[in-house]
Design an enzyme around this catalytic site. Structure first.
Site, PDB file in Angstrom:
ATOM      1  N   LEU A 196       0.815  -1.221   0.000  1.00  0.00           N
ATOM      2  CA  LEU A 196       0.000   0.000   0.000  1.00  0.00           C
ATOM      3  C   LEU A 196       0.845   1.267   0.000  1.00  0.00           C
ATOM      4  CD1 LEU A 196      -2.664  -1.228   2.591  1.00  0.00           C
ATOM      5  CD2 LEU A 196      -2.712  -1.404   0.094  1.00  0.00           C
ATOM      6  N   GLY A 236      -1.679   6.511  -2.446  1.00  0.00           N
ATOM      7  CA  GLY A 236      -2.845   6.410  -3.338  1.00  0.00           C
ATOM      8  C   GLY A 236      -3.915   5.527  -2.699  1.00  0.00           C
ATOM      9  N   HIS A 237      -3.489   4.405  -2.129  1.00  0.00           N
ATOM     10  CA  HIS A 237      -4.454   3.529  -1.442  1.00  0.00           C
ATOM     11  C   HIS A 237      -5.049   4.248  -0.225  1.00  0.00           C
ATOM     12  CE1 HIS A 237      -1.844   0.279  -3.326  1.00  0.00           C
ATOM     13  NE2 HIS A 237      -3.057  -0.067  -3.734  1.00  0.00           N
ATOM     14  N   GLY A 269      -9.408   3.253  -7.420  1.00  0.00           N
ATOM     15  CA  GLY A 269      -8.647   4.385  -7.951  1.00  0.00           C
ATOM     16  C   GLY A 269      -8.936   4.588  -9.439  1.00  0.00           C
ATOM     17  N   ASN A 270      -8.939   5.840  -9.857  1.00  0.00           N
ATOM     18  CA  ASN A 270      -9.147   6.174 -11.277  1.00  0.00           C
ATOM     19  C   ASN A 270      -7.932   5.864 -12.141  1.00  0.00           C
ATOM     20  OD1 ASN A 270     -11.737   7.127 -11.611  1.00  0.00           O
ATOM     21  ND2 ASN A 270     -11.239   9.152 -10.826  1.00  0.00           N
ATOM     22  N   LYS A 271      -6.795   5.555 -11.506  1.00  0.00           N
ATOM     23  CA  LYS A 271      -5.612   5.252 -12.332  1.00  0.00           C
ATOM     24  C   LYS A 271      -5.906   4.063 -13.243  1.00  0.00           C
ATOM     25  CE  LYS A 271      -1.810   3.256 -10.792  1.00  0.00           C
ATOM     26  NZ  LYS A 271      -1.568   2.082 -11.698  1.00  0.00           N
ATOM     27  N   GLN A 316     -10.256  -0.618 -15.555  1.00  0.00           N
ATOM     28  CA  GLN A 316     -10.715  -1.523 -14.492  1.00  0.00           C
ATOM     29  C   GLN A 316     -11.962  -0.965 -13.819  1.00  0.00           C
ATOM     30  OE1 GLN A 316      -8.212  -3.677 -11.438  1.00  0.00           O
ATOM     31  NE2 GLN A 316      -8.754  -1.906 -10.194  1.00  0.00           N
ATOM     32  N   ALA A 374      -3.708   9.585  -7.375  1.00  0.00           N
ATOM     33  CA  ALA A 374      -2.714  10.219  -6.494  1.00  0.00           C
ATOM     34  C   ALA A 374      -1.388  10.274  -7.252  1.00  0.00           C
ATOM     35  CB  ALA A 374      -2.562   9.415  -5.218  1.00  0.00           C
TER      36      ALA A 374
HETATM   37  O1  PAF Z   1      -6.651  -2.707  -8.480  1.00  0.00           O
HETATM   38  C1  PAF Z   1      -6.326  -3.704  -7.798  1.00  0.00           C
HETATM   39  O2  PAF Z   1      -5.553  -3.612  -6.846  1.00  0.00           O
HETATM   40  C2  PAF Z   1      -6.909  -5.061  -8.158  1.00  0.00           C
HETATM   41  O3  PAF Z   1      -7.069  -5.208  -9.525  1.00  0.00           O
HETATM   42  C3  PAF Z   1      -8.230  -5.374  -7.412  1.00  0.00           C
HETATM   43  C4  PAF Z   1      -9.334  -4.406  -7.794  1.00  0.00           C
HETATM   44  C5  PAF Z   1      -8.007  -5.315  -5.920  1.00  0.00           C
HETATM   45  C6  PAF Z   1      -8.716  -6.783  -7.793  1.00  0.00           C
HETATM   46  O4  PAF Z   1      -7.769  -7.745  -7.477  1.00  0.00           O
END
Ligand code: PAF
Length: 283
Positions: A33, A36-37, A149-151, A155, A178
């Site tokens: 982490l 950003g997280h 996150g928007n990065k 996804q 971030a």
């Molecule tokens: O973005 C991530 O860290 C991963 O793709 C996620 C969303 C936790 C799924 O494993």
């Protein structure tokens, strides 16, 4: 903060929170982490009464030639960081807990079309792995909202569409990218960069800004802008994957009338594959 490694333990703890009518905000991660997280955790704190994070390096979203084995696993440091940002629960399951039948054929979730373009074209099966694990995590945690996150713009889009198409009760929330002072988007994969590569890496954001400016100045050949951008990246040592200008709402090639654009890039630098994006709103 309480850490649970099994689905049963986490479910028991969250059941009692739910009985007290608490709103649960969820932050799924793969660990290692960074700030950003922590932006995601802070947003979760604003959104919910109870904050749950998960750390699971999901084998299903890595293909055979990718970095599953060397993906950084830093549980102790991650726990300290989450605790200092007032996370309430951490779910850190093993691969066996999440996939007890291993690679036996199993139910998969696929957002068709969207999963095969851009990063999905370079990483076949990646978004099926993401959508499947996020569905499983939603079923385990049963959150009211989940923060991403928007990065990882594509996804986020896959998860939003998946939640909508499966009539999920989870509100999916995206949080701004971030960035370090250099402009480099924060990512666990930045840890793969040498000192020299770290000094080159911010070019990816500068190139996005240049492309955005070109669009705003009225340059209409998007293909030309993208090719020039890739050449700028190659000139400083990146290897190209893609640089694309797409419509925000479906990530397809935009029509001439499209006003809400997103510029997306993926490029290799040394051992790292970096992604980034920037949105453009045309008047
Ligand atoms: O973005 C991530 O860290 C991963 O793709 C996620 C969303 C936790 C799924 O494993």
């Amino acid at each position: 903060m309480k850490t649970f490694h099994t689905i049963a333990e986490l479910r028991t703890a969250l059941k009692s929170e739910r009985l007290q009518d608490k709103r649960i905000a969820f932050v799924p991660t793969m660990g290692n982490l960074h700030e950003g997280h922590m932006d995601l955790v802070r947003r979760a704190r604003q959104e919910g009464d109870v904050v749950v994070a998960s750390i699971f390096v999901n084998p299903m979203q890595f293909s055979a030639n990718e970095d599953l084995e060397r993906y950084p696993r830093t549980l102790t440091e991650d726990q300290a960081l989450l605790e200092s940002n007032t996370c309430d629960y951490l779910f850190a399951p093993s691969a066996l807990e999440m996939y007890p039948d291993g690679k036996r054929s199993q139910t998969q979730i696929e957002v068709t079309g969207l999963s095969d373009i851009l990063c999905g074209a370079t990483r076949p099966g990646h978004f099926v792995g993401v959508a499947t694990v996020v569905t499983k995590l939603f079923n385990i945690v049963m959150p009211d909202c989940a923060i991403f996150g928007n990065k990882d713009f594509q996804q986020l889009k896959v998860i939003e569409d998946m939640a909508r198409d499966l009539s999920s009760n989870v509100e999916v929330i995206g949080v701004n990218i971030a960035r370090a002072d250099s402009g480099l988007a924060m990512s666990s994969r930045n840890g793969y960069l040498s000192a020299e590569e770290l000094s080159i890496a911010p070019t990816i954001y500068q190139t996005l800004l240049w492309a955005k400016q070109s669009i705003l100045e009225g340059h209409v050949s998007y293909a030309n802008i993208c090719e020039q951008a890739l050449q700028k990246l190659e000139a400083v040592g990146f290897e190209r994957d893609y640089f694309e200008i797409r419509a925000q709402h479906d990530l397809l090639t935009p029509s001439e009338k499209e006003k809400q654009l997103v510029i997306l890039v993926a490029a290799y630098l040394g051992k790292a594959r970096l992604i980034d994006n920037i949105t453009v709103e045309l008047p």
